[in-house]
Design a protein around this motif. Sequence first.
Motif, mmCIF file in Angstrom:
data_model
loop_
_atom_site.group_PDB
_atom_site.id
_atom_site.type_symbol
_atom_site.label_atom_id
_atom_site.label_comp_id
_atom_site.label_asym_id
_atom_site.label_seq_id
_atom_site.Cartn_x
_atom_site.Cartn_y
_atom_site.Cartn_z
ATOM 1 N N ALA A 9 -40.110 -63.599 -77.647
ATOM 2 C CA ALA A 9 -39.622 -64.917 -78.071
ATOM 3 C C ALA A 9 -39.649 -65.899 -76.905
ATOM 4 O O ALA A 9 -39.443 -65.523 -75.750
ATOM 5 C CB ALA A 9 -38.201 -64.800 -78.628
ATOM 6 N N HIS A 10 -39.921 -67.163 -77.240
ATOM 7 C CA HIS A 10 -40.037 -68.227 -76.225
ATOM 8 C C HIS A 10 -38.874 -69.210 -76.324
ATOM 9 O O HIS A 10 -38.336 -69.435 -77.402
ATOM 10 C CB HIS A 10 -41.358 -68.976 -76.408
ATOM 11 N N THR A 11 -38.523 -69.785 -75.181
ATOM 12 C CA THR A 11 -37.445 -70.785 -75.131
ATOM 13 C C THR A 11 -37.999 -72.087 -74.550
ATOM 14 O O THR A 11 -39.183 -72.174 -74.213
ATOM 15 C CB THR A 11 -36.275 -70.324 -74.237
ATOM 16 N N SER A 14 -40.377 -72.400 -71.466
ATOM 17 C CA SER A 14 -41.846 -72.541 -71.576
ATOM 18 C C SER A 14 -42.137 -73.429 -72.777
ATOM 19 O O SER A 14 -41.779 -74.614 -72.752
ATOM 20 C CB SER A 14 -42.565 -71.201 -71.613
ATOM 21 N N ASP A 15 -42.730 -72.890 -73.836
ATOM 22 C CA ASP A 15 -43.146 -73.772 -74.923
ATOM 23 C C ASP A 15 -42.429 -73.520 -76.245
ATOM 24 O O ASP A 15 -42.942 -73.844 -77.308
ATOM 25 C CB ASP A 15 -44.671 -73.724 -75.104
ATOM 26 N N GLY A 16 -41.203 -72.968 -76.176
ATOM 27 C CA GLY A 16 -40.365 -72.863 -77.370
ATOM 28 C C GLY A 16 -39.523 -74.118 -77.505
ATOM 29 O O GLY A 16 -39.461 -74.940 -76.585
ATOM 30 N N ASP A 39 -40.873 -65.827 -71.908
ATOM 31 C CA ASP A 39 -41.535 -67.119 -71.719
ATOM 32 C C ASP A 39 -42.825 -66.954 -70.929
ATOM 33 O O ASP A 39 -42.972 -66.028 -70.129
ATOM 34 C CB ASP A 39 -40.579 -68.081 -70.992
ATOM 35 N N HIS A 40 -43.746 -67.900 -71.132
ATOM 36 C CA HIS A 40 -45.000 -67.897 -70.374
ATOM 37 C C HIS A 40 -44.715 -68.244 -68.911
ATOM 38 O O HIS A 40 -44.173 -69.312 -68.608
ATOM 39 C CB HIS A 40 -45.977 -68.954 -70.900
ATOM 40 N N ASP A 41 -45.097 -67.342 -68.009
ATOM 41 C CA ASP A 41 -45.124 -67.611 -66.555
ATOM 42 C C ASP A 41 -43.782 -68.023 -65.941
ATOM 43 O O ASP A 41 -43.782 -68.660 -64.880
ATOM 44 C CB ASP A 41 -46.162 -68.710 -66.225
ATOM 45 N N ARG A 133 -50.436 -76.116 -73.137
ATOM 46 C CA ARG A 133 -51.259 -76.832 -74.109
ATOM 47 C C ARG A 133 -50.428 -77.219 -75.327
ATOM 48 O O ARG A 133 -50.738 -78.191 -76.011
ATOM 49 C CB ARG A 133 -52.452 -75.949 -74.531
ATOM 50 N N THR A 134 -49.377 -76.442 -75.591
ATOM 51 C CA THR A 134 -48.472 -76.780 -76.698
ATOM 52 C C THR A 134 -47.937 -78.203 -76.530
ATOM 53 O O THR A 134 -47.879 -78.973 -77.489
ATOM 54 C CB THR A 134 -47.280 -75.793 -76.699
ATOM 55 N N HIS A 135 -47.539 -78.537 -75.290
ATOM 56 C CA HIS A 135 -46.965 -79.864 -75.053
ATOM 57 C C HIS A 135 -48.028 -80.954 -75.144
ATOM 58 O O HIS A 135 -47.743 -82.072 -75.555
ATOM 59 C CB HIS A 135 -46.247 -79.879 -73.687
ATOM 60 N N PHE A 248 -41.725 -65.917 -81.470
ATOM 61 C CA PHE A 248 -41.011 -67.115 -81.949
ATOM 62 C C PHE A 248 -41.116 -68.260 -80.940
ATOM 63 O O PHE A 248 -40.901 -68.068 -79.741
ATOM 64 C CB PHE A 248 -39.533 -66.742 -82.157
ATOM 65 N N HIS A 249 -41.487 -69.463 -81.444
ATOM 66 C CA HIS A 249 -41.571 -70.679 -80.612
ATOM 67 C C HIS A 249 -40.743 -71.816 -81.223
ATOM 68 O O HIS A 249 -40.932 -72.972 -80.842
ATOM 69 C CB HIS A 249 -43.013 -71.179 -80.518
ATOM 70 N N GLY A 250 -39.877 -71.539 -82.195
ATOM 71 C CA GLY A 250 -39.145 -72.616 -82.869
ATOM 72 C C GLY A 250 -40.116 -73.556 -83.564
ATOM 73 O O GLY A 250 -41.110 -73.116 -84.157
HETATM 74 MN MN MN Z 1 -46.809 -70.179 -76.426
#
Ligand code: MN
Length: 285
Positions: A9-11, A14-16, A39-41, A133-135, A248-250
């Motif tokens: 799961a992401h918060t 990162s990109d959640g 989270d990524h990185d 890239r999400t942002h 999960f990324h919300g």
């Molecule tokens: Mn992601």
Amino acid sequence: MKKLIDLHAHTTASDGTYTPRELVNYAKEKGLSLIAITDHDTIDGVDEALDEGSKLGIEVIPGIEIGAIFRGEMHLLGYFKSDNYKNINLLLNRLKRAREDRNIKIINKLNELGFDISINEVKTFSRGKIISRTHMANLMVKKGYVKNMDMAFDKYLGEGKCCYFKKSKINPEEGIKEIINAGGIPVLAHPIYLHLDNQKLGELLQVLKAYGLVGIEIFYADHTNEYIGFLSRLAQKIGLLPTGGSDFHGANRTRSDLGVGKGNLSIDYSLYEGLIKEYIKESVK
Ligand code: MN
Ligand code: AMP
Ligand code: MN
Ligand code: MN
């Protein structure tokens, strides 16, 4: 009663779109006993999640998700104990720099194509230090350049598209070994996205296992039941532990919800116990 968990799961680190505290609260709402923050990185979200977890009685596992060089990218999850996860920071700092270099290339290319987009504008969509890239997709939607995030990836940002640039600077062997050296457990994330046929995946897993890979994310929102069956047999044959999570990324990835994925994901606590057992074995070597 079954104890259910989510190991991916992401918060907002990162990109959640859920803060670590909100994510742990959401896990409680969903009836989960345990979640991993991957989270990524970055591990920036972990402290807050651990704190909220101890308040709410939800087990929180510190984790990461990193990309290694592999055609597009191979994603590796790393799971840590609550007292040892900061050793991975050296690797993460390297990956963050590679990410920043890649981000500039994407923005320059988007500018060349006539899009009026700057890295500072992209940053307004990120609440942590990781810019993804999400942002960029969020900003392209807001500016009306594309209808939705999927279109931003399908036309511009996705692998092989005109504004795609590789980001990773580490190979799978290095990624796996760095996670182990930092005291973590390396797990291959969402094998479906490697786009390999079953035989090639089997061969790759043998190689990754020899590098030290411990687990494979078998239970995943985008895996069919048939693929889960195939992966389970393969993992058993090769000696990899099964894991699972929703990714999960919300609001940044609405097709998969925490714990339940597309509705039918159900990951048992025993998968986590299997991982920890392996970890204890590794750490007393
Ligand atoms: Mn992601
Ligand atoms: P980055 O880590 O900057 O390379 O960005 C990759 C992230 O983009 C992934 O972690 C996903 O969260 C997100 N992503 C990839 N493809 C899509 C898509 N088609 N729609 C929405 N998000 C996507
Ligand atoms: Mn991933
Ligand atoms: Mn992920």
